[in-house]
Design a protein around this motif. Structure first.
Motif, mmCIF file in Angstrom:
data_model
loop_
_atom_site.group_PDB
_atom_site.id
_atom_site.type_symbol
_atom_site.label_atom_id
_atom_site.label_comp_id
_atom_site.label_asym_id
_atom_site.label_seq_id
_atom_site.Cartn_x
_atom_site.Cartn_y
_atom_site.Cartn_z
ATOM 1 N N ARG A 148 0.900 -0.716 -0.020
ATOM 2 C CA ARG A 148 0.011 -0.405 0.066
ATOM 3 C C ARG A 148 1.106 1.421 -0.089
ATOM 4 N NH1 ARG A 148 -3.854 -2.344 3.981
ATOM 5 N NH2 ARG A 148 -5.774 -2.868 3.012
ATOM 6 N N GLY A 149 1.822 1.171 0.923
ATOM 7 C CA GLY A 149 2.292 2.585 1.248
ATOM 8 C C GLY A 149 4.060 2.195 1.429
ATOM 9 N N ASP A 174 3.837 13.184 -1.275
ATOM 10 C CA ASP A 174 3.977 11.822 -1.798
ATOM 11 C C ASP A 174 5.436 10.830 -0.746
ATOM 12 O OD1 ASP A 174 5.844 13.618 -2.518
ATOM 13 O OD2 ASP A 174 5.705 12.245 -4.861
ATOM 14 N N ALA A 222 5.320 8.321 0.774
ATOM 15 C CA ALA A 222 4.986 7.231 0.724
ATOM 16 C C ALA A 222 5.567 6.179 -0.871
ATOM 17 C CB ALA A 222 4.060 6.897 0.888
ATOM 18 N N ARG A 223 5.656 6.894 -1.686
ATOM 19 C CA ARG A 223 6.933 6.464 -2.950
ATOM 20 C C ARG A 223 8.087 7.461 -2.982
ATOM 21 N NH1 ARG A 223 4.860 8.652 -8.669
ATOM 22 N NH2 ARG A 223 4.074 10.829 -7.867
ATOM 23 N N TRP A 280 9.749 1.588 -8.807
ATOM 24 C CA TRP A 280 8.534 0.956 -8.082
ATOM 25 C C TRP A 280 7.296 1.110 -9.124
ATOM 26 C CZ3 TRP A 280 5.612 3.823 -2.846
ATOM 27 C CH2 TRP A 280 4.216 2.227 -2.767
ATOM 28 N N GLU A 281 7.038 0.070 -9.574
ATOM 29 C CA GLU A 281 5.312 0.023 -10.683
ATOM 30 C C GLU A 281 4.502 -0.195 -9.830
ATOM 31 O OE1 GLU A 281 5.295 -2.102 -14.428
ATOM 32 O OE2 GLU A 281 3.747 -1.130 -14.895
ATOM 33 N N PRO A 282 3.616 0.842 -9.682
ATOM 34 C CA PRO A 282 2.460 0.233 -8.032
ATOM 35 C C PRO A 282 1.868 -1.392 -8.684
ATOM 36 C CG PRO A 282 2.536 2.254 -8.544
ATOM 37 C CD PRO A 282 3.359 2.376 -9.434
ATOM 38 N N ASN A 324 0.637 -8.615 -6.230
ATOM 39 C CA ASN A 324 -0.429 -9.272 -7.324
ATOM 40 C C ASN A 324 -0.121 -10.324 -8.067
ATOM 41 O OD1 ASN A 324 -2.424 -7.290 -6.051
ATOM 42 N ND2 ASN A 324 -1.002 -5.370 -7.456
ATOM 43 N N GLN A 333 -4.014 5.218 -4.636
ATOM 44 C CA GLN A 333 -3.317 5.162 -3.317
ATOM 45 C C GLN A 333 -1.514 5.640 -3.273
ATOM 46 O OE1 GLN A 333 -2.798 0.831 -4.869
ATOM 47 N NE2 GLN A 333 -4.442 0.683 -4.061
ATOM 48 N N GLU A 334 -0.830 4.971 -2.596
ATOM 49 C CA GLU A 334 -0.337 6.388 -1.496
ATOM 50 C C GLU A 334 1.054 6.646 -3.019
ATOM 51 O OE1 GLU A 334 1.047 6.137 2.465
ATOM 52 O OE2 GLU A 334 0.159 4.848 2.421
ATOM 53 N N SER A 335 1.025 5.736 -4.143
ATOM 54 C CA SER A 335 1.964 5.870 -5.026
ATOM 55 C C SER A 335 1.716 7.744 -5.189
ATOM 56 C CB SER A 335 2.089 5.006 -5.426
ATOM 57 O OG SER A 335 1.006 4.663 -6.762
ATOM 58 N N ARG A 336 0.398 7.754 -5.432
ATOM 59 C CA ARG A 336 -0.791 9.424 -6.204
ATOM 60 C C ARG A 336 0.050 9.279 -7.304
ATOM 61 N NH1 ARG A 336 -2.619 12.476 -2.207
ATOM 62 N NH2 ARG A 336 -3.549 13.133 -4.014
ATOM 63 N N ARG A 337 0.309 8.279 -8.218
ATOM 64 C CA ARG A 337 0.663 8.766 -9.795
ATOM 65 C C ARG A 337 -0.437 9.408 -10.376
ATOM 66 N NH1 ARG A 337 3.298 4.753 -13.080
ATOM 67 N NH2 ARG A 337 1.927 3.056 -12.864
ATOM 68 N N THR A 386 1.161 3.886 -19.020
ATOM 69 C CA THR A 386 2.128 2.069 -18.749
ATOM 70 C C THR A 386 1.214 0.442 -19.022
ATOM 71 O OG1 THR A 386 1.321 1.919 -16.451
ATOM 72 C CG2 THR A 386 4.216 2.622 -17.169
ATOM 73 N N ARG A 387 -0.177 0.494 -18.478
ATOM 74 C CA ARG A 387 -0.686 -0.594 -18.709
ATOM 75 C C ARG A 387 -1.790 -0.971 -19.815
ATOM 76 N NH1 ARG A 387 -1.971 -3.278 -13.674
ATOM 77 N NH2 ARG A 387 -0.866 -2.472 -12.065
ATOM 78 N N GLU A 431 -7.381 -4.687 -9.402
ATOM 79 C CA GLU A 431 -6.816 -4.343 -8.272
ATOM 80 C C GLU A 431 -7.351 -2.824 -8.197
ATOM 81 O OE1 GLU A 431 -2.945 -3.381 -9.953
ATOM 82 O OE2 GLU A 431 -3.092 -5.665 -10.697
ATOM 83 N N ARG A 477 -10.954 -0.131 -4.343
ATOM 84 C CA ARG A 477 -11.224 1.092 -4.358
ATOM 85 C C ARG A 477 -10.224 1.830 -4.438
ATOM 86 N NH1 ARG A 477 -16.077 1.910 -2.271
ATOM 87 N NH2 ARG A 477 -16.039 3.712 -3.863
ATOM 88 N N VAL A 513 -9.989 3.527 -11.719
ATOM 89 C CA VAL A 513 -11.564 2.429 -12.175
ATOM 90 C C VAL A 513 -12.473 3.612 -12.744
ATOM 91 C CG1 VAL A 513 -13.947 1.161 -11.113
ATOM 92 C CG2 VAL A 513 -11.720 1.697 -9.715
#
Lengths: 567, 282, 312
Positions: free
Chosen positions: A51-52, A204, A206-207, A220-222, A250, C81-85, C93-94, C269, C274, C279
């Motif tokens: 998560r972080g 940010d 956490a990243r 890091w690729e989330p 995952n 997410q915490e990555s805040r992208r 990327t996906r 994911e 959430r 999404v």
């Protein structure tokens, strides 16, 4: 006729091409280095996501696995769960009254950005974590620090109970001799972080983690993967370890295990029943398989404020009705049946409690009769579970066990967040499938959190059974500040006994961790507390491919064509 | 039925096989519970091997072995068909009916109605299924099976509608249809005589595909809390549950799988047989 | 034709608008994303703080207007997410990965599906026909979570013909890794196309003009390929147009089994954790796919049969 010939020729071609023994053991072995060596990439995985990476706020299992690589703290546990100093030069000195703890830091410990880690950093990190603006879930573990409430309410810029004595010495003062304080100080919440990093990354951080750990974050690729690189400035940098750790997240269980057996992943854990059995019966994998205790407790939480579970006899009946041995068998013995509130390795576990919550259908019926239901309960009971196949399996086991004593169980399966919200709300969920993992090896992390009345808050309860018992509360409060370890153990044992008899939960089992690693992965052990702890691993490289025998009897390859050749 | 059609049908080997398969599957589904030797929900501890905890193989007590909780596999199969076939029949019938009706109407009439409906199809096709299921589960407190197959049916008609529409547009422009129109044949007669026989073919194929897909989707949905609730069995959930045991007890996948294949095969063959029998051209 | 494309592209705007609005409302009906993001051990203060940081504590209307406003300017927001992208970044990327998988799957299913369908039709009522159709029925009935695992176990793990899942490191490697997941993804399509194609071929081969063509003395090959196939293609083209959303939803399982980090995995994911902005982004992409796919299908139908007007 010709087409038949052609078809059979094709079949034989397929057989010949696949003409290898289906690989049963490891595909690679180590090089045979006698001494630990540095280098290589350790490839590991998890089925969930990180998560972080902010130790002050990240409080989930997967994130903590990564945080253990990036950060280090004053204290930690060895593999047998004894407290050991890490950044501290020794365990702290404790004052006579047990309220003041003095830590001396190792000299020359550096953050991965190169700056030296000093006592002031420890204080800043603690205060950052405790500040209301951080809203860390860890604050509750430090509630007895002197001056915390003044700090939290903004009357004081510092926590007066945290004092820097000199560049390498820091002191903590508590309002009472809290015996879980050192456990709390070994939690990732306290891990020192450089304040300049938080200034550089206000939203940010956490990243962009910077810590004093064995590794730094390279990529890091989330949702997909993280790559950790060995930190040359780590205070134990001379200890050989892998150069990189590639952490894939995952990943699905079945395919992850196939990749492990193929040599693409270096460590495997969390299996389907079939794969778990394969590992347990395989002689070739046996040297590389480890088992350990899960340090958790699972059960059926019964809402003590809602009928019919406001009657203790009904709750006891449910606890007696659970055929725990059968549950264990249905999970292929990957769990250990238990009939009390604590797992065996936690002080306070009682060896005399075995008959209080054990499978006994006759006793279950007696208790139901005592509650006024001699013929079972007419109205169905609803049990909440979150989505997923394992939850359904447990629900069905419970359903069958309760049906046998005349209780009809209906299952309400909802998404995980709804499950968490609704079961934490008073007068909402009659029953829920519940589990709890230890924060540290103390009964407090189970009994205080799950059964203390202060945690039975109406809107966001952690005590999801809404169990209230003044004598349990008193025992737990006394135990928390009792300095004599024997007496403390006794107090927890008494509390455990009362809870087990009152049966707010039907306690069911604690899980067994089964893991395997590649032969070239060295010095991996199951840690008593941390899941998948990779910091100390080194790789015996270059790995050698194990020669596979060509099959003697081509008919045996028919087995290889089928998916069912398991062993 | 036209006696000549019946004769044609009887002569068609595929059609007979299809009819027998459908009969078999339907009988299993609806009379199966009567024939079940055991209570399908009862978990027998002797159904699980004492040393490994694996479901036991077929023996005198469990004629097709036990499942992962020690229940009688045969009884669960016999009981499970009811849910699977109900959902598959209900949802497929709904989807085929709506899909055909909308496809023919849009293809035949065109214009604004066509445009608007096809954009609705775009919307429906784009909706994330997973999300809808989760939300429905929350809105209806304990959704019944009927809700499930109405939902599945309403989400599954789109493909068929688009294929039917394309086919109808093609038929509409054929010379003999144009001629019939010029001669003043009513629209409904044109649809029945010329359009329907042409679109029924893809409907049969896509319909029998839907049967399979819906049986599988139903199992995925029950893991999200929608649809059958444990301990009730369905072929889809049995198949899904069995995957974890595929290398130890493959029958947990193969048995429900075979029944699903039989159902799909049967509906397909029967559908094609009926079409051939009723279509005087062939 | 150009005006048709133009009109249809304009139509995409209200369609996407309706989809985005309904998904926004659906997500909102699902309760608090903070709980799903922070997990069981979050404190009340932490939840509150999270809601404030991510703006989910503001009224629904405000958030909706803000999101839609951003969307008009091409801003899809920031991941929860915490990555805040940024969502655009995540999708960038996906998307190419799933696009590769999807493109390969479509090629495989069209080529194999049509080929098998034509062969079965030409050799109708022989062993070949029965065999092909039997395999097709199996292919339709076997769910991806079974076939995917079997292929991975047998073809990749036991025989070593393919990599055992994963994404690979460079372009060639990606292709190699994509083969098996793409084939798994294509199975339903192959089976459906083969069956539809066979049925249409049989119909066409019986029709008058094929008889005429035969009577004119055209070679059997020319009759079949030039005349019959072209005529039978129509429903298949429509189906291919519809296959984009099917690919995205099929990719959910295929990508999970083969550890392929694409949109399908992202969809799951983000829904389970959430991560609402993501999404919304995934849905936007897949609905674009639907709209474009259907547009191509209509154009294709018109191209195959010029008499058909495509104003839809």
């Amino acid at each position: 006729m010709r087409s038949i010939l052609r078809a059979s020729a094709l079949c034989w071609a397929v057989l010949l091409l696949g003409c290898k023994e289906p690989p049963r053991g490891p595909r690679y072995r180590g090089d045979g280095n006698a001494h630990a060596r540095a280098g290589g990439t350790l490839v590991v995985h998890h089925e969930a996501d990180v998560r972080g990476l902010d130790p002050a706020t990240s409080y989930d299992e997967v994130s903590q696995i990564a945080i253990k690589l990036l950060f280090d703290g004053l204290l930690d546990y060895d593999y047998e769960l004894n407290l050991i100093p890490r950044i501290a030069s020794a365990l702290p000195t404790i004052s006579e009254d047990g309220k003041t703890f003095t830590f001396h830091l190792k000299r020359g410990v550096r953050f991965s950005n190169g700056r030296e880690l000093v006592a002031e950093d420890v204080r800043w990190s603690m205060e950052h974590m405790l500040a209301p603006s951080t809203s860390s879930p860890g604050v509750g573990f430090f509630s007895l620090l002197v001056g915390l409430s003044e700090f939290a309410e903004g009357h004081s810029p510092h926590v007066s109970g945290i004092r820097v004595l000199d560049r390498y010495t820091i002191e903590f003062e508590l309002t009472a001799a809290d015996q879980t304080f050192l456990n709390a100080m070994a939690m990732p919440f306290t891990y020192p972080v450089p304040r300049e990093n938080y200034a550089a990354h206000p939203t940010d951080v956490a990243r962009n983690p910077v810590g004093a750990g064995a590794y730094t974050l390279e990529e890091w690729e989330p949702g997909v993967r993280l790559i950790f690189k060995r930190n040359p400035r780590y205070f134990e940098a001379s200890t050989p370890r892998a150069d990189r750790v590639l952490y894939e997240v995952n990943l699905q269980r079945e395919s992850a295990f196939l990749r492990f057996r193929n040599g693409d992943l270096d460590h495997a854990h969390r299996f389907t029943p079939a794969d778990r059995l394969f590992l347990r019966r395989s002689t070739q994998w046996a040297p590389y398989r480890v088992e350990g205790s899960g340090g958790d407790i699972w059960g059926l939480a019964m809402n003590c404020e809602m009928a019919p579970f406001n009657n203790v006899h009904v709750r006891r009946a449910v606890a007696f009705a659970m055929d725990r041995e059968r549950w264990s068998r249905a999970r292929n013995y990957a769990l250990r049946p238990i009939g009390q509130a604590l797992p065996p390795e936690i002080p306070g576990y009682s060896t005399t409690l075995s008959s209080v919550q054990s499978f006994n259908r006759a006793r279950a019926r007696e208790e139901l009769a005592l509650a006024g239901y001699p013929n079972g309960i007419e109205a169905p009971v609803t049990m909440w579970i979150s989505e997923g196949a394992t939850g359904t399996l447990y629900a069905e086991l419970a359903q069958a066990d309760l049906r046998a004593i005349g209780i009809k169980l209906e299952i309400k399966q909802v998404s995980f967040s709804i499950y968490l919200q609704q079961t934490a709300r008073a007068h909402t969920a009659q029953m829920s499938l519940a589990g709890w993992n230890q924060d540290f090896p103390s009964a407090a992390t189970f009994l205080d959190i799950l059964f203390h009345s202060r945690n039975a808050r109406p809107a966001d309860a952690e005590n999801r059974a809404f169990y209230r018992n003044a004598s349990v509360d008193a025992l737990l409060d006394r135990a928390r500040t009792e300095r004599d370890s024997v007496l403390r153990r006794n107090l927890y044992e008494q509390a455990n006994e009362i809870v087990t008899r009152d049966a707010p939960w039907a306690f069911l089992f604690t899980s067994i961790r089964i893991e395997a690693y590649q032969p070239y992965v060295r010095n991996y052990r199951i840690h008593g507390l941390w899941s998948e702890f990779y910091r100390d691993v080194w790789l015996d490289l270059p790995r050698q491919r194990v020669a596979m025998r060509a099959a003697q009897n081509p008919w045996r390859n028919l087995a290889a064509l089928m998916p069912f050749g398991g062993l | 039925m036209d006696p000549r059609a019946w004769r044609r049908f009887r002569k068609n080997k595929g059609a007979i096989v299809g009819a027998l398969l459908v009969l078999f599957v339907t009988l299993t589904a609806f009379l199966g519970p009567l024939a079940a030797p055991k209570d399908p929900d009862l978990q027998y501890s002797e159904g699980l091997d004492a040393t490994t905890g694996l479901p036991v193989a077929a023996n005198a007590q469990f004629r097709m072995g036990a499942d992962q909780l020690g229940r009688d596999e045969l009884s669960r199969l016999l009981h499970g068909g009811r849910v699977s076939m109900q959902v598959a029949f209900g949802a497929t019938a709904l989807a085929v009916f709506v899909g055909l009706a909308i496809g023919v109407a849009t293809g035949f009439f065109g214009g604004v109605f066509d445009t608007a409906t096809m954009r609705l199809v775009d919307v429906l096709l784009s909706m994330p299924f997973l999300l809808i299921v989760i939300v429905i589960n929350q809105v209806f407190d304990s959704p019944s099976l009927a809700v499930l197959y109405v939902l599945l049916g309403l989400l599954s008609w789109t493909t068929l509608a688009r294929v039917t529409r394309a086919k109808t547009m093609q038929v509409r422009e054929l010379e003999f249809v144009q001629a019939a129109r010029a001669l003043g044949m009513s629209r409904s007669r044109i649809v029945v005589r010329h359009v329907l026989p042409n679109v029924i073919q893809p409907a049969i194929i896509l319909g029998s595909t839907l049967v399979a897909q819906i049986i599988i989707v139903e199992s995925a949905m029950s893991f999200l809390g929608l649809g059958v609730r444990p301990p009730t069995s369905s072929w889809g959930t049995m198949l899904h549950d069995g995957v974890g045991f595929i290398s130890n007890a493959p029958r947990l996948v193969l048995l429900p799988g075979a029944l699903i294949v039989a159902a799909v095969f049967g509906f397909n063959l029967l559908g094609e047989g009926l079409r051939d029998a009723l279509d005087p051209k062939s | 034709m150009l005006t048709v494309i133009g009109r249809r592209s304009l139509w995409a705007i209200p369609v996407l608008f309706v989809i985005q609005t309904s998904v926004f409302l659906l997500l909102n009906a699902l309760g608090d994303p903070a709980v799903a993001q922070l997990g069981p051990r979050a404190s009340a203060a932490q939840l509150q703080n999270w809601r404030h940081q991510h703006g989910t504590d503001r009224p629904l209307g405000t958030r909706y207007l803000e999101y839609m406003g951003g969307l008009v300017h091409g801003d899809m927001g920031v991941s929860h997410q915490e990555s805040r992208r940024s969502v655009t970044d995540v999708l960038e990327t996906r998307l190419p990965r799933t696009a590769l998988l999807g493109a390969m799957a479509i090629v495989i299913e069209v080529v194999l599906g049509l080929l098998l369908g034509v062969i079965a039709a030409v050799r109708r009522n022989t062993l070949v026909d029965t065999g092909v159709m039997g395999v097709a029925i199996l292919g339709i009935s076997a769910p991806t979570f079974v076939t995917g695992l079997l292929f991975l176990n047998i073809l990749a793990f036991r025989f070593g013909w393919f990599p055992v899942g994963g994404y690979g490191v460079d372009a060639m490697d990606h292709l190699r890794h994509a083969l098996l997941p793409a084939f798994t993804l294509a199975i339903t399509g192959i089976a459906t196309y083969a069956r539809v194609m066979r049925a249409e071929m049989l119909e066409t081969l019986r029709s008058d003009y094929i008889r005429t063509a035969r009577a004119k003395g055209l070679s059997e090959f020319r009759t079949v390929v030039v005349h019959a196939v072209r005529n039978a293609l129509l429903p298949v083209v429509t189906l291919v147009g519809l296959s984009l959303p099917i690919i995205v939803s099929g990719a959910i399982i295929s990508e999970a089994i083969y550890a392929w980090p694409g949109l399908g995995r992202l969809a799951v994911e983000s829904i389970t954790s959430r991560d609402d902005p993501v999404v919304m982004g995934v849905v936007l992409l897949s609905s674009l796919g639907v709209v474009i796919g259907n547009l191509f299908a209509d154009i294709g139908v018109a191209a195959l049969d010029p008499r058909v007007r495509t104003d839809g």
